[in-house]
Design an enzyme around this catalytic site. Structure first.
Site, PDB file in Angstrom:
ATOM      1  N   ARG A   1     -24.664 -20.838  20.207  1.00 49.64           N
ATOM      2  CA  ARG A   1     -26.117 -20.980  20.404  1.00 49.64           C
ATOM      3  C   ARG A   1     -26.473 -22.456  20.277  1.00 49.64           C
ATOM      4  O   ARG A   1     -26.292 -23.064  19.219  1.00 49.64           O
ATOM      5  CB  ARG A   1     -26.873 -20.137  19.366  1.00 49.64           C
ATOM      6  CG  ARG A   1     -28.356 -20.328  19.485  1.00 49.64           C
ATOM      7  CD  ARG A   1     -29.189 -19.361  18.670  1.00 49.64           C
ATOM      8  NE  ARG A   1     -30.562 -19.794  18.835  1.00 49.64           N
ATOM      9  CZ  ARG A   1     -31.344 -20.274  17.879  1.00 49.64           C
ATOM     10  NH1 ARG A   1     -30.915 -20.334  16.625  1.00 49.64           N
ATOM     11  NH2 ARG A   1     -32.556 -20.680  18.150  1.00 49.64           N
TER      12      ARG A   1
ATOM     13  N   ASN B   1     -33.410 -15.324  12.533  1.00 48.63           N
ATOM     14  CA  ASN B   1     -32.924 -16.451  11.726  1.00 48.63           C
ATOM     15  C   ASN B   1     -33.285 -16.126  10.289  1.00 48.63           C
ATOM     16  O   ASN B   1     -34.465 -16.033   9.945  1.00 48.63           O
ATOM     17  CB  ASN B   1     -33.643 -17.763  12.107  1.00 48.63           C
ATOM     18  CG  ASN B   1     -33.260 -18.269  13.480  1.00 48.63           C
ATOM     19  OD1 ASN B   1     -32.495 -17.636  14.203  1.00 48.63           O
ATOM     20  ND2 ASN B   1     -33.790 -19.421  13.840  1.00 48.63           N
TER      21      ASN B   1
HETATM   22  C1  FCB Z   1     -33.945 -23.234  10.615  1.00 46.69           C
HETATM   23  C2  FCB Z   1     -33.959 -24.067  11.880  1.00 46.69           C
HETATM   24  C3  FCB Z   1     -32.679 -24.833  12.103  1.00 46.69           C
HETATM   25  C4  FCB Z   1     -32.142 -25.427  10.812  1.00 46.69           C
HETATM   26  C5  FCB Z   1     -32.057 -24.366   9.742  1.00 46.69           C
HETATM   27  C6  FCB Z   1     -31.497 -24.862   8.414  1.00 46.69           C
HETATM   28  O1  FCB Z   1     -35.243 -22.960  10.206  1.00 46.69           O
HETATM   29  O2  FCB Z   1     -34.159 -23.233  12.997  1.00 46.69           O
HETATM   30  O3  FCB Z   1     -32.912 -25.806  13.077  1.00 46.69           O
HETATM   31  O4  FCB Z   1     -32.897 -26.488  10.429  1.00 46.69           O
HETATM   32  O5  FCB Z   1     -33.358 -23.849   9.502  1.00 46.69           O
END
Ligand code: FCB
Length: 491
Positions: free
Chosen positions: A119, A334
């Protein structure tokens, strides 16, 4: 005080206002689903399905460097990091991991890690240097070369169109609160997917829409450093419209392309078992986790405010929710940590959410002070899979920052990251056993990289990067993960 006005990114996700002191034990009656379901078998061996996809994630501004090369235009992150005082250590992404020139090495790392999905994101101002018009061929060529290198190694490219680097020109036109941005983004998606859709079949339209609208427009901790809650809420609506319209534009190019978004999510637990805290936790879930999913899949905003959602403030017009509707092919999650939530009287200004977030410190903390609490991951994944039953899930990010450095033999013994991954992947396995339809896991990140306002002060990589020489070394955790990726067997 509510987080919307007072927290920076780190606090937003982590430590807040003496939370540890005010919350040391979960109240009776509030047990995690994960604990209730399987107290004795948290680490039972788990076999991931053969077709499960193993990956790692990065983002353009965090790794590419080459910030002004081959016709690339300026982004809001170039502007932000070049402004003194914005990023820790006055660091910038001008060079970062230099992946623009070293992408072949990075593909070789993915291969060495036995991963079959990568990704990454496309920098909008590489494709449209001042935000619109015909694509810049040199920018497109870079992503063609990258995608081809991945395909050659049988690694699936999973490409994010927007991981926060808006062309500066569009910020000057009002940024995401400006409704025109929906059409601008759709145009960018259209030209990019027309050029790359023959090679890249899986697309994330956005990365973490709540994080970039909130931290960029309400809190000012990220680019473009604005501080206005109304602007933030308007931006969320424009992004929802953009998501629906860009979804349709991409599908019109080729209906077989798989299109989703990577959403930031935290498991929101009520701080006590009171009704008020439970309702506050539901509102936090609505705004922080599904504010950009519900309009797409259900055609309405979830209830995120004690009174009515502020649709007028957000600039919602009649017919807009049809524009936001889009049957996303997958939901990207995420996930980093859980949040405890209590009810507070709604703020007196524009912030009327009536929610206070803070962090639990029951589990160990990473070097970024984020709590390690795998059960929260189980609970969140399970909840999302129940709420949006028919849409497959991909874990698009999950990871931890530990500052382990090379030892005298050049090896990076990052045992804590191995423990982290073991815990979170067992939790994921349990969620799948309980019925969650998860098809992929991407670790954040392939490489140590530029961590936004933290600069280079955090290291999330499976691979250690020496930023003076750009030498990459796979950490012990990377070796551990490569074995898991090869067998799918978590013991
Ligand atoms: C997420 C972001 C990514 C990175 C991680 C630690 O929120 O999408 O870019 O910074 O945190």
């Amino acid at each position: 005080m509510s987080r919307w006005k007072n927290f920076n990114r780190r606090e937003f996700l982590t430590t807040a206002l003496g939370a540890a002191a005010s919350f040391s034990v979960l109240p009776p009656g509030h047990r995690l689903i994960g604990e209730l379901l399987e107290p004795q078998s948290r680490f039972a061996p788990f076999q991931f399905p053969e077709e499960f996809i193993w990956g790692a994630a990065t983002a353009a501004y965090q790794i590419e460097g080459a910030w002004a090369e081959d016709g690339k235009g300026e982004s809001i992150w170039d502007r932000f990091s070049h402004t003194p005082g914005k990023v820790k250590g006055a660091s910038t992404g001008d060079v970062a991991c230099d992946s623009y020139h070293r992408y072949k090495e990075d593909v070789a790392l993915l291969k060495a890690l036995n991963l079959n999905s990568y990704r990454f994101s496309i920098s909008w101002p590489r494709i449209q240097p001042d935000g619109s018009g015909a694509p810049n061929a040199r920018g497109l060529d870079y992503y063609k070369r990258l995608a081809d290198a991945l395909l050659e190694e049988k690694i699936r490219p999973l490409c994010t169109l927007y991981h926060w680097d808006l062309p500066q020109k569009w910020e000057e036109a009002g940024g995401w609160p400006n409704r025109d941005l929906a059409a601008r983004f759709t145009d960018y998606a259209d030209v990019t997917v027309r050029a790359l859709g023959d090679r890249i079949s899986h697309w994330c339209l956005f990365n973490e829409p709540w994080v970039f609208t909130f931290l960029g427009y309400a809190r000012g901790a990220h680019a473009p450093a604005r501080k206005n809650f109304a602007d933030c809420m308007r931006a969320t609506h424009v992004v929802n419209i953009a998501q629906g319209q860009a979804f349709r534009a991409v599908k019109a190019i080729n209906s077989k392309l798989q299109v989703g978004t990577a959403f930031s999510m935290a498991n929101c637990q009520p701080a006590t078992s009171s009704d008020a805290d439970r309702q506050a936790a539901d509102r936090a879930h609505a705004l922080g986790n599904v504010w950009f999913i519900h309009p797409a899949l259900r055609g309405e905003y979830p209830k995120a405010f004690p009174g009515d959602n502020p649709l007028e403030l957000m600039g919602v017009k009649s017919g807009d929710l049809e524009l936001c509707s889009a049957p996303l092919d997958f939901l990207g999650i995420n996930y980093y940590l859980r949040q405890l939530v209590s009810a507070i009287p709604p703020g007196t200004g524009e912030d009327t959410t009536g929610v206070h977030h803070f962090d639990a410190h029951e589990g160990p903390l990473t070097d970024f002070a984020w709590e390690v609490w795998p059960d929260g991951f189980h609970d969140l994944v399970f909840r999302i899979s129940c709420e949006y039953k028919t849409t497959p899930l991909e874990i698009t990010e999950n990871g931890c920052s530990y500052l382990d450095c090379p030892d005298e033999h050049g090896r990076i013994p990052d045992e804590r990251r191995i423990q982290f991954m073991r815990g979170y992947l067992h939790a994921l396995g349990r969620a799948m056993l309980h019925g969650a339809n998860v098809r992929a896991y991407h670790h954040w990140s392939l490489l140590d990289n530029f961590e936004w306002a933290e600069g280079y002060a955090q290291r999330f990589g499976l691979t250690y990067v020496d930023f003076r020489t750009q030498k990459r070394t796979i950490k012990d955790s990377g070796h551990w993960y490569s074995k898991l990726a090869a067998t799918g067997s978590l013991t």
